[in-house]
Design a protein around this motif. Sequence first.
Motif, PDB file in Angstrom:
ATOM      1  N   GLU A 167       0.834  -1.204   0.000  1.00  0.00           N
ATOM      2  CA  GLU A 167       0.000   0.000   0.000  1.00  0.00           C
ATOM      3  C   GLU A 167       0.870   1.255   0.000  1.00  0.00           C
ATOM      4  N   LEU A 168       2.011   1.157   0.682  1.00  0.00           N
ATOM      5  CA  LEU A 168       2.908   2.303   0.797  1.00  0.00           C
ATOM      6  C   LEU A 168       3.468   2.709  -0.561  1.00  0.00           C
ATOM      7  N   ILE A 169       3.899   1.726  -1.358  1.00  0.00           N
ATOM      8  CA  ILE A 169       4.505   2.065  -2.646  1.00  0.00           C
ATOM      9  C   ILE A 169       3.475   2.681  -3.601  1.00  0.00           C
ATOM     10  N   LYS A 170       2.222   2.253  -3.498  1.00  0.00           N
ATOM     11  CA  LYS A 170       1.188   2.854  -4.349  1.00  0.00           C
ATOM     12  C   LYS A 170       0.934   4.308  -3.950  1.00  0.00           C
ATOM     13  N   SER A 171       0.888   4.560  -2.633  1.00  0.00           N
ATOM     14  CA  SER A 171       0.694   5.939  -2.159  1.00  0.00           C
ATOM     15  C   SER A 171       1.908   6.797  -2.504  1.00  0.00           C
ATOM     16  N   TYR A 172       3.087   6.240  -2.290  1.00  0.00           N
ATOM     17  CA  TYR A 172       4.322   6.970  -2.593  1.00  0.00           C
ATOM     18  C   TYR A 172       4.419   7.240  -4.094  1.00  0.00           C
ATOM     19  N   GLY A 173       3.993   6.242  -4.892  1.00  0.00           N
ATOM     20  CA  GLY A 173       4.037   6.390  -6.337  1.00  0.00           C
ATOM     21  C   GLY A 173       3.167   7.515  -6.852  1.00  0.00           C
ATOM     22  N   LYS A 174       2.102   7.826  -6.129  1.00  0.00           N
ATOM     23  CA  LYS A 174       1.240   8.942  -6.529  1.00  0.00           C
ATOM     24  C   LYS A 174       1.898  10.294  -6.218  1.00  0.00           C
ATOM     25  N   LEU A 175       2.744  10.311  -5.187  1.00  0.00           N
ATOM     26  CA  LEU A 175       3.415  11.553  -4.811  1.00  0.00           C
ATOM     27  C   LEU A 175       4.627  11.848  -5.689  1.00  0.00           C
ATOM     28  N   THR A 176       5.293  10.801  -6.179  1.00  0.00           N
ATOM     29  CA  THR A 176       6.528  10.983  -6.944  1.00  0.00           C
ATOM     30  C   THR A 176       6.356  11.905  -8.144  1.00  0.00           C
ATOM     31  N   PRO A 177       5.340  11.710  -8.997  1.00  0.00           N
ATOM     32  CA  PRO A 177       5.175  12.631 -10.139  1.00  0.00           C
ATOM     33  C   PRO A 177       4.909  14.064  -9.707  1.00  0.00           C
ATOM     34  N   ILE A 178       4.180  14.243  -8.594  1.00  0.00           N
ATOM     35  CA  ILE A 178       3.872  15.592  -8.118  1.00  0.00           C
ATOM     36  C   ILE A 178       5.143  16.309  -7.678  1.00  0.00           C
ATOM     37  N   ILE A 179       5.977  15.601  -6.896  1.00  0.00           N
ATOM     38  CA  ILE A 179       7.238  16.187  -6.430  1.00  0.00           C
ATOM     39  C   ILE A 179       8.152  16.488  -7.617  1.00  0.00           C
ATOM     40  N   THR A 180       8.168  15.587  -8.589  1.00  0.00           N
ATOM     41  CA  THR A 180       8.999  15.786  -9.781  1.00  0.00           C
ATOM     42  C   THR A 180       8.566  17.026 -10.552  1.00  0.00           C
TER      43      THR A 180
END
Length: 431
Positions: A313-326
């Motif tokens: 679950e963590l990697i899916k949530s983190y994966g949603k944040l990665t493009p935003i931070i980028t």
Amino acid sequence: MMLLSSILYYVFAYHFERTEFIKLVILFAGLLVLCFKIVQFKKLNLKFILATGIIFRLIFLITIPNLSQDFYRFIWDGELVSNFINPYLTIPNDLILEPNLLIDNAKELLVGMGDLSPKYHSNYPPLNQLIFGIAALLGFKSILGSVVVMRIIIILADIGIVYFGRKLLRKLNKSPHLIFWYFLNPLVIIELTGNLHFEGVMLFFFVWSLYLLAQNNWKLAGVLYACSISIKLVPLLFLPLLLNHFKFKKSLAFYSIVGLTSLALLLPFYSSEFIANYSKTVGLWFSNFEFNASIYNVTKKIGVDYFDAKPWELIKSYGKLTPIITILTVLVFTFFRKNHDLKTLISSMLWVLSIYYFISPTVHPWYIIFLVLLSCFTNYRYALIWSATVILSYWAYSDPNYIEHLGILTVEYLIVFSFMIYELSKQRNKL
């Protein structure tokens, strides 16, 4: 030094299994030292360096890659393209069930891909697919034949990088020999020529495009920039940075050229299903896969140990944040940094890509090669240090369950971050 390096590359190519981690580290460390010495003593001898780098690469010519199995998918896609079948519309696990399959060595290729790749649509951009198709055609229906063709293309691309890289360095008033830190870098030779990753072909078009920008030939630069994107998508990250490099109208014209060229390269593969299949496959890299991560591993450790978070679950949530931070990072470097001159623009590219990799859950060793090339045109050398330490991530292949060793990854990133902070402290007014 050249003879000893050749012997080590020969051992690497023909007498090494990827589960032999200690052997990998010893061979790689030896090659790093010898690379440093060759550049140190022969940096003014272009013919010697060029011949040496080519010889090192030719050692791998007739061997099957031993650190990556991605090339099996390359050949699979190439067989489809050479038979005028769209590789973006089929999944290998489904296609293998068809009775009249046109792919030669289909079962061997499917097994070679492993368990993951056959489940998904292809994620390799259009121009890369065309190269796969050429390799399949010229490889005479042989896996090794296709491998040799792809290797020759990658070697030629690296020679092109030296040619245009030296010209660009002169334009930037830097020593032309700096490009040798890319050309003789063991990571570059092993991961590109050895393991058949196409970052080198992407970078050939990319550095050629930058050189043309330095020549103010921005129209042809736009065409070549699109070719770079059509090998690997990474250069897309840098397009917003060009807003400050050009005037507004000129930047729009440049973007139009890049867009139209990209569409032209995509046209042979376009269908109504393409966009959905391709975007879904690319999206998996943000939300499903993890390898050699830095900040993500720290986040996961804290989340699992202190907040009882579930890793999947963590990697899916983190994966949603990665493009935003980028995206936010790109915007900061676009609007809060003056990218008018090419030196500053390339430096911004280096930092944007570095930050992206620092936050990414997946950082394969060959990803660092883009940073290695960019660093040659800047005053920062932490990417060269990273190209030396990233080999530690291959510990995972020595584990039967492919489990990463967080202690080893910590050593890798402590060295990289420490050197990066040291460089920033020296050049804090130049970032």
